[in-house]
Scaffold this motif. Structure first.
Motif, short mmCIF file in Angstrom:
data_model
loop_
_atom_site.label_atom_id
_atom_site.label_comp_id
_atom_site.label_asym_id
_atom_site.label_seq_id
_atom_site.Cartn_x
_atom_site.Cartn_y
_atom_site.Cartn_z
N MET A 254 0.86 -1.17 0.00
CA MET A 254 0.00 0.00 0.00
C MET A 254 0.90 1.22 0.00
SD MET A 254 -3.09 -0.90 2.64
CE MET A 254 -3.83 0.71 2.35
N ASN A 255 0.51 2.25 -0.71
CA ASN A 255 1.34 3.45 -0.80
C ASN A 255 1.14 4.33 0.41
OD1 ASN A 255 2.45 2.81 -3.28
ND2 ASN A 255 0.71 3.65 -4.39
N VAL A 256 2.08 4.24 1.34
CA VAL A 256 2.08 5.10 2.51
C VAL A 256 3.50 5.57 2.69
CG1 VAL A 256 1.63 5.23 4.98
CG2 VAL A 256 0.27 3.72 3.56
N SER A 257 3.71 6.88 2.80
CA SER A 257 5.06 7.37 3.00
C SER A 257 5.02 8.54 3.95
CB SER A 257 5.67 7.79 1.66
OG SER A 257 4.89 8.79 1.05
N ALA A 258 6.22 9.02 4.30
CA ALA A 258 6.27 10.08 5.30
C ALA A 258 7.52 10.91 5.13
CB ALA A 258 6.25 9.48 6.70
N GLY B 14 5.55 3.92 -1.04
CA GLY B 14 4.92 2.61 -0.86
C GLY B 14 5.34 1.88 0.39
N GLY B 15 5.61 2.61 1.49
CA GLY B 15 6.10 1.96 2.70
C GLY B 15 5.00 1.32 3.53
N PHE B 16 5.24 0.11 4.03
CA PHE B 16 4.31 -0.54 4.96
C PHE B 16 5.05 -1.60 5.75
CE2 PHE B 16 4.17 -3.25 1.25
CZ PHE B 16 3.97 -4.54 1.73
N ALA B 17 4.47 -2.01 6.87
CA ALA B 17 4.97 -3.11 7.68
C ALA B 17 3.81 -4.07 7.91
CB ALA B 17 5.52 -2.61 9.02
N LYS B 18 4.11 -5.22 8.49
CA LYS B 18 3.04 -6.19 8.73
C LYS B 18 2.78 -6.33 10.22
CE LYS B 18 5.88 -10.41 8.90
NZ LYS B 18 5.46 -10.86 10.23
N ALA B 19 1.53 -6.59 10.58
CA ALA B 19 1.17 -6.83 11.97
C ALA B 19 1.86 -8.09 12.45
CB ALA B 19 -0.34 -6.94 12.12
N MET B 20 2.14 -8.14 13.75
CA MET B 20 2.87 -9.26 14.34
C MET B 20 1.99 -10.01 15.33
SD MET B 20 6.31 -7.02 14.98
CE MET B 20 7.04 -8.22 16.08
N LEU B 21 2.37 -11.22 15.61
CA LEU B 21 1.67 -12.03 16.59
C LEU B 21 2.10 -11.63 18.00
CD1 LEU B 21 2.12 -15.50 14.90
CD2 LEU B 21 -0.01 -14.21 15.05
N PRO B 22 1.26 -11.84 19.01
CA PRO B 22 1.65 -11.53 20.39
C PRO B 22 2.92 -12.28 20.77
CG PRO B 22 -0.70 -11.97 20.26
CD PRO B 22 -0.13 -12.33 18.92
N GLY B 23 3.88 -11.56 21.33
CA GLY B 23 5.12 -12.19 21.75
C GLY B 23 6.13 -12.41 20.65
N GLN B 24 5.80 -12.05 19.42
CA GLN B 24 6.72 -12.25 18.29
C GLN B 24 7.66 -11.05 18.19
OE1 GLN B 24 4.77 -12.97 14.56
NE2 GLN B 24 6.58 -12.50 13.36
N PRO B 25 8.97 -11.24 18.35
CA PRO B 25 9.89 -10.10 18.38
C PRO B 25 10.47 -9.72 17.03
CG PRO B 25 11.05 -12.05 19.03
CD PRO B 25 9.64 -12.49 18.70
N VAL B 26 9.98 -10.29 15.93
CA VAL B 26 10.49 -9.91 14.62
C VAL B 26 9.34 -9.54 13.69
CG1 VAL B 26 12.55 -11.35 14.78
CG2 VAL B 26 10.46 -12.32 13.84
N GLY B 27 9.59 -8.61 12.79
CA GLY B 27 8.57 -8.18 11.84
C GLY B 27 9.20 -7.74 10.54
N GLY C 194 9.28 -5.18 6.94
CA GLY C 194 8.96 -3.87 6.41
C GLY C 194 9.33 -3.77 4.94
N PHE C 195 8.59 -2.90 4.19
CA PHE C 195 8.74 -2.85 2.74
C PHE C 195 8.55 -1.42 2.23
CE2 PHE C 195 6.68 -6.64 4.36
CZ PHE C 195 7.51 -7.66 3.93
N PHE C 196 9.23 -1.09 1.13
CA PHE C 196 9.05 0.20 0.46
C PHE C 196 9.77 0.16 -0.87
CE2 PHE C 196 12.56 0.61 3.48
CZ PHE C 196 13.61 1.00 2.67
N THR C 197 9.63 1.23 -1.66
CA THR C 197 10.26 1.33 -2.98
C THR C 197 11.19 2.54 -3.01
OG1 THR C 197 8.38 0.30 -4.09
CG2 THR C 197 9.83 1.65 -5.45
N VAL C 198 12.37 2.38 -3.62
CA VAL C 198 13.33 3.48 -3.76
C VAL C 198 13.64 3.67 -5.25
CG1 VAL C 198 15.58 4.40 -3.14
CG2 VAL C 198 14.38 2.90 -1.55
N LYS C 199 13.48 4.90 -5.72
CA LYS C 199 13.79 5.23 -7.11
C LYS C 199 14.92 6.24 -7.14
CE LYS C 199 11.70 7.01 -11.37
NZ LYS C 199 10.48 7.58 -11.98
N ASN C 200 15.95 5.95 -7.93
CA ASN C 200 17.10 6.84 -8.06
C ASN C 200 16.96 7.63 -9.36
OD1 ASN C 200 19.57 8.12 -8.25
ND2 ASN C 200 20.79 6.30 -7.76
#
Length: 336
Positions: A194-198, A219-232, A234-240
């Motif tokens: 999903m296109n979200v940036s800041a 196009g930055g986004f991350a994914k929801a995590m499970l309870p107690g899960q310490p890793v997640g 993240g994604f985005f697009t970079v154009k030079n």
């Protein structure tokens, strides 16, 4: 019977915690969430709290019961993943397709989980055609080198499972109003962008970009995590847009103890993942996408699991363009 093998390098050790922190937890293999709604797609999360009499766990085998269908296990870093397929006893509807075969057993193999640590093993699947009040048993075999512990005992109807020495993990099916609200993408493996940036840590409307030097990040986004899960993830697009090559050197976030840059590659049904310690090269005129199944961020030692709707601030550091702040919106675990 068909066997599919992949090599799980997708995620780091999920929910890796000291066993002493779980002194009050169940001693046997069990589900993190012991209930599932009828006709829903769930993330069945098995907890392995210890090894075999002090020995490290090297393999975990899970037999899937009838009524838990369309299963997709989550690969784990450092473990080989084997999915055994066979015939279902019944035929199930999968969005209009009649399906009578699929995964009936999952094996995470050749790992090394010390007795000092706790780990979770996740399987996405749909609970289908099961009456409310029914308990589905998932017999588990835990192997520690030449030592084997079977968690496969099931109490007779009306019996007390607490009296069993080696009870199989149980998932109780309950009635609910959310029938049909299921997802087909495996959490952490296949997510929609999903296109979200800041800019400077402030969220901006979807579709807009953050600029630093000749680079555009979108196009930055991350994914929801499970309870107690310490890793997640993240994604985005970079154009030079410039005429000079650049490189993403590293990423930081106040919500994570460490953010690593990873690359995932699948070849001949073997999936491997490696950390890119030198970052990602972004050639002049090139666009690089961090996306599921390819390049991605891996948030390690997350302080509080990301929930859908949260915002995750990150700082990207480029070799030429310098630093820029970005906010990733957290989507559902399935990325829908």
């Amino acid at each position: 019977m068909k066997t599919i093998k992949t090599f799980g390098k997708t995620l780091g050790l999920a929910a890796l915690l000291s066993a002493t922190a779980f002194a009050d937890a169940e001693a046997h293999v069990s589900f993190l969430d012991k209930q599932a709604t009828q006709d829903s797609t769930i993330l069945a999360t098995l907890q392995v709290p210890h090894g075999c009499d002090g020995k490290a766990t090297t393999e975990v085998r899970v037999k899937l019961p009838e009524g838990f269908v369309f299963a997709k296990p989550q690969p784990k870093a450092g473990w080989e993943l084997e999915v055994i397929k066979g015939d279902y006893q019944k035929t199930y509807d999968n969005h209009g397709d009649k399906v009578n075969k699929g995964a009936i057993e999952v094996r995470w193999k050749n790992g090394n989980l010390s007795d000092d640590f706790y780990e979770t093993f996740i399987i996405q699947g749909k609970v289908s055609g099961v009456e409310a009040g029914t308990s589905l048993a998932f017999p588990v075999t835990q192997m520690c080198g030449d030592m084997v512990t079977a968690w496969d005992q099931v109490a007779i109807e009306g019996g007390d499972a607490h009296g069993l020495k080696s009870p199989a993990p149980l998932l109780k099916v309950v009635a609910g109003e959310d029938h049909g609200h299921d997802h087909d993408d495996m959490a952490g493996m296949d997510m929609s962008g999903m296109n979200v940036s800041a800019t400077t840590g402030a969220a901006t409307p979807a579709g807009e970009t953050v600029k630093v030097g000749d680079l555009e990040i979108s196009g930055g986004f991350a994914k929801a995590m499970l309870p107690g899960q310490p890793v997640g993830g993240g994604f985005f697009t970079v154009k030079n847009n410039g005429k000079t090559d650049d490189r993403l050197l590293f990423v930081t976030s106040p919500l994570s103890g460490e953010v690593q840059i990873h690359e995932m590659e699948t070849k001949d049904n073997v999936m491997r993942m490696r950390q890119l310690k030198d970052g990602i090269a972004i050639a002049a005129g090139e666009t690089i996408k961090l996306e599921p199944g390819n390049l991605h961020l891996m948030f390690q030692k997350v302080k509080t699991p990301f929930k859908q709707g949260d915002m995750v601030p990150v700082t990207l550091t480029f070799e030429k363009a310098g630093k820029v702040d970005l906010v990733l919106q957290v989507l559902s675990a399935q990325g829908k």
